[in-house]
Design an enzyme around this catalytic site. Structure first.
Site, PDB file in Angstrom:
ATOM      1  CD  GLN A 194       2.378   0.138 -13.566  1.00 20.64           C
ATOM      2  OE1 GLN A 194       2.954   0.521 -14.574  1.00 20.64           O
ATOM      3  NE2 GLN A 194       1.832  -1.063 -13.452  1.00 20.64           N
ATOM      4  CB  THR A 195      -3.308   0.966 -12.821  1.00 19.92           C
ATOM      5  OG1 THR A 195      -4.200  -0.009 -12.283  1.00 19.92           O
ATOM      6  CG2 THR A 195      -3.913   1.519 -14.112  1.00 19.92           C
ATOM      7  NE  ARG A 196      -1.346  -6.861 -11.882  1.00 21.87           N
ATOM      8  CZ  ARG A 196      -1.490  -7.217 -10.609  1.00 21.87           C
ATOM      9  NH1 ARG A 196      -0.800  -6.625  -9.655  1.00 21.87           N
ATOM     10  NH2 ARG A 196      -2.300  -8.185 -10.272  1.00 21.87           N
ATOM     11  CG  HIS A 200     -12.971   0.241  -8.695  1.00 23.52           C
ATOM     12  ND1 HIS A 200     -13.925  -0.030  -9.644  1.00 23.52           N
ATOM     13  CD2 HIS A 200     -12.185  -0.866  -8.622  1.00 23.52           C
ATOM     14  CE1 HIS A 200     -13.739  -1.247 -10.116  1.00 23.52           C
ATOM     15  NE2 HIS A 200     -12.691  -1.776  -9.520  1.00 23.52           N
ATOM     16  CG  HIS A 203      -7.768   2.915  -8.154  1.00 22.90           C
ATOM     17  ND1 HIS A 203      -8.866   2.094  -8.113  1.00 22.90           N
ATOM     18  CD2 HIS A 203      -6.724   2.179  -7.707  1.00 22.90           C
ATOM     19  CE1 HIS A 203      -8.513   0.901  -7.683  1.00 22.90           C
ATOM     20  NE2 HIS A 203      -7.218   0.927  -7.415  1.00 22.90           N
ATOM     21  N   GLY A 288       2.392   3.311  -4.944  1.00 17.83           N
ATOM     22  CA  GLY A 288       1.513   2.943  -3.834  1.00 17.83           C
ATOM     23  C   GLY A 288       2.079   1.806  -3.017  1.00 17.83           C
ATOM     24  NE  ARG A 289      -0.377  -2.131   2.524  1.00 22.71           N
ATOM     25  CZ  ARG A 289      -0.238  -3.438   2.419  1.00 22.71           C
ATOM     26  NH1 ARG A 289      -0.408  -4.035   1.270  1.00 22.71           N
ATOM     27  NH2 ARG A 289       0.078  -4.152   3.491  1.00 22.71           N
ATOM     28  CG  ASP A 290       2.841  -5.581  -2.814  1.00 25.05           C
ATOM     29  OD1 ASP A 290       4.076  -5.718  -2.953  1.00 25.05           O
ATOM     30  OD2 ASP A 290       2.025  -6.495  -3.028  1.00 25.05           O
ATOM     31  CG  HIS A 291       4.766   0.361  -7.749  1.00 29.00           C
ATOM     32  ND1 HIS A 291       3.934   1.366  -8.156  1.00 29.00           N
ATOM     33  CD2 HIS A 291       5.468  -0.004  -8.842  1.00 29.00           C
ATOM     34  CE1 HIS A 291       4.136   1.621  -9.442  1.00 29.00           C
ATOM     35  NE2 HIS A 291       5.063   0.794  -9.875  1.00 29.00           N
TER      36      HIS A 291
END
Ligand code: PPS
Length: 570
Positions: A194-196, A200, A203, A288-291
């Protein structure tokens, strides 16, 4: 065989072809609700089955239990209230048992809703229980309090069609499409990312490791619905993901776009993301961290702990049936030219990282972005939409009393910019604007506000198109100037110049004889005489025409533009 959807069946809500025409016909006689951008995202995932087992916008009993216990009435785990918010005026026209047509902003019919409940929710309770805070510094709470209607309408949907998209069509898949594609490829263990944000090398390394860990394939599943305000636009991001995709081993990774409206709801949102990915056929989700966290509040306190999201999803892992692949922050270890999770870094080992803020700064300054951090093609995509400052547009916004010297300095600045840059420059002087853009407006508080914001709008468009706008209205009110500042800054530079000439001096100059008329009562509501001028609270530049010549003022502004990088010495 693929993983089961949440609740056991994929709830696609589009009715069979044969029923659609009748539904369209019927909708002509029904009241309509035009969906907001966020509701459009929600309805897409409701209709395509991404939100299985939901069959519509939550009714009251489901809503209450979701807010309080993270469960639907059926007992199935569901963390996020998916609600159709409307104004009180609309709510008054709807009753349980009614049917209502849900349309996109062009009037296209997407679905017909069978209304079960219409109610006024306790928004404070929703904010507190769902997002863990009532602070409107949290974007979802701000949305709830300031943008969402005060009433909710709940009920099941009969879908007619999905919202229409014209962009990146080949990268948009429904859960059923994606599941079919996984089967076609023979993929069984699939880990979703998942990403917003742009991706790089960190990732890339992380997702590679995750795919290896689960012994399967990778779905890059970025959100292209609504993300956090200020994020990099998804068009740019998707072009970046495409470039990155080539770096995975053949057949390992696939890219698909998710039209989700994120809430930045941290732990609850992570559970929601897991359910959505399960519906799309994924067996694992990287957390991940702070998802899905909204970051920190203005006092620097984070809304959620860095690993709260991982913990909550892990807590429900058995019930969810989708695996969590937890990840720590990845850092670069230059001495080994490799990336590692931060907890695997040995004592004394040197590490490097570049924060989002630092990356933005380097883009703005046109500075080098090292290859250990990202791939040249990805950086090139970012630079296309985030060029260095001297290729961005900017607005020089003068403000000051009538007769303060705004127009004179603005005109002089324009000729110097034409001399120096060869770039297009538009001067929006008070008089020009009132002839061409704001003809018919007077000098009431409201008219001045409209006038100044119109100028701001035009300047923002010029700035977006990488031109130079010079504005020179009186702009007497701080609120309008702040509004313009915010609007224009999102597209390029905004430089406010306060032409700070004392009223006595302006009055003495009285170039147009207007102050005399105002004193004589022939003009009412004249700025400085019987109408207020609020001095700017944070101008970039102050010009004192009683001490500085026009040329000195112009050079001061040019110096600033060079110093900040908006102009570049040839
Ligand atoms: S505002 O307040 O920003 O909308 O004003 P602006 O569009 O700059 O227009 C100011 C010019 O209009 C003339 N004018 C007045 N100014 C102030 N108050 C009143 N009541 C008024 N009536 C007419 C005046 O010549 C201003 O021009 P400048 O160039 O500033 O002297």
């Amino acid at each position: 065989t693929l993983i089961e959807p949440h609740g056991g069946t994929l709830c696609e809500l589009i009715v069979p072809e044969a029923e659609r025409e009748a539904l369209r016909e019927k909708a002509l006689t029904l009241p309509s609700i035009t969906l907001t951008p966020r509701q459009l995202c929600d309805i897409e995932l409701l209709l395509n089955g991404g939100f299985s087992p939901l069959r519509g916008f939550l009714n009251r009993a489901d809503y209450d239990r979701v807010v309080e216990e993270m469960r639907l009435q059926s007992g199935i785990l569901w963390p996020m209230p998916i609600t159709l918010d409307v104004s009180e005026a609309v709510a008054r026209t709807l009753n349980p048992g009614d049917e209502v047509a849900l349309r996109d902003p062009t009037g296209l019919l997407l679905a017909v809703m069978h209304v079960e409940d219409v109610w006024k929710p306790d928004k404070e309770r929703e904010a507190r229980l769902v997002f863990g805070t009532t602070s409107t510094e949290h974007p979802a709470v701000a949305y709830l309090m300031h943008e969402a209607g005060d009433y909710y309408v709940g009920g099941t949907l009969k879908g007619v069609q999905l919202p229409v998209h014209y962009d990146f069509k080949e990268l948009r898949h429904t859960p059923a499409h994606l599941r079919a594609e996984f089967e076609r490829r023979g993929w069984e263990r699939i880990v979703a990312f998942q990403t917003r944000n742009p991706m790089h090398r960190a990732h890339k390394e992380l997702t590679d490791r995750a795919a290896e860990e689960v012994g399967g394939h990778l779905l890059i599943h970025p959100v292209v619905g609504m993300t956090k305000p200020g994020d990099i636009d998804y068009y740019t991001r998707v072009r970046c993901y495409r470039k990155l995709l080539k770096y995975y081993p053949e057949g390992r990774a696939m890219l698909s776009l998710l039209p989700l409206a994120m809430r930045m709801g941290g732990p609850r949102e992570a559970v929601w993301h897991a359910i959505i990915r399960k519906n799309y056929g994924c067996t694992h989700l990287i957390i991940g961290r702070d998802h899905a966290g909204p970051g920190k509040d203005s006092s620097g306190r984070p809304f959620y702990g860095p690993y709260d999201a991982q913990e909550l999803v892990q807590k429900y892992q058995d019930e969810l049936g989708i695996g969590v692949v937890p990840f720590k922050l990845m850092v670069y270890v230059p001495d080994q030219d490799t990336y590692k999770p931060i907890d695997e870094v040995k004592e004394g080992e040197r590490t490097l990282s570049i924060s989002g803020t630092e990356l933005r700064r380097r883009l703005a300054e046109g500075e080098e972005i090292p290859e250990w951090f990202s791939y040249p093609e990805v950086v090139a995509e970012l630079r296309r939409t985030h060029p260095p400052r001297h290729q961005q547009g900017f607005t020089v916004f003068f403000t000051g009393l009538s007769g303060s010297g705004k127009s004179t300095i603005a005109n002089a600045l324009m000729t110097r910019l034409l001399e120096l840059t060869g770039r297009p420059v538009t001067l929006l002087d008070g008089d020009v604007v009132r002839t061409h853009l704001s003809k018919g407006l007077g000098f009431s508080k409201e008219d001045r506000s409209i006038n100044v914001r119109r100028i701001g709008y035009v300047a923002s468009e010029i700035t977006k198109h990488r031109g130079i706008a010079i504005c020179a209205p009186i702009a007497p009110y701080e609120a309008d100037r702040q509004y313009n500042r915010q609007l224009i800054s999102s597209f390029g530079g905004y430089i406010e110049v306060f032409v700070d000439t004392p009223l006595e001096v302006c009055e003495q100059r009285d170039v147009k004889g207007l102050y005399a008329k105002a004193r004589a009562g022939l003009i009412k509501g004249f700025t400085g005489i019987d109408d207020p001028y609020e001095p700017p609270s944070n101008p970039e530049i102050v010009c004192r025409t009683t001490e500085e010549t026009v040329e000195q003022c112009v050079e001061k502004i040019l110096d600033y533009l060079y110093r900040e990088g908006y102009l570049k010495k040839e």
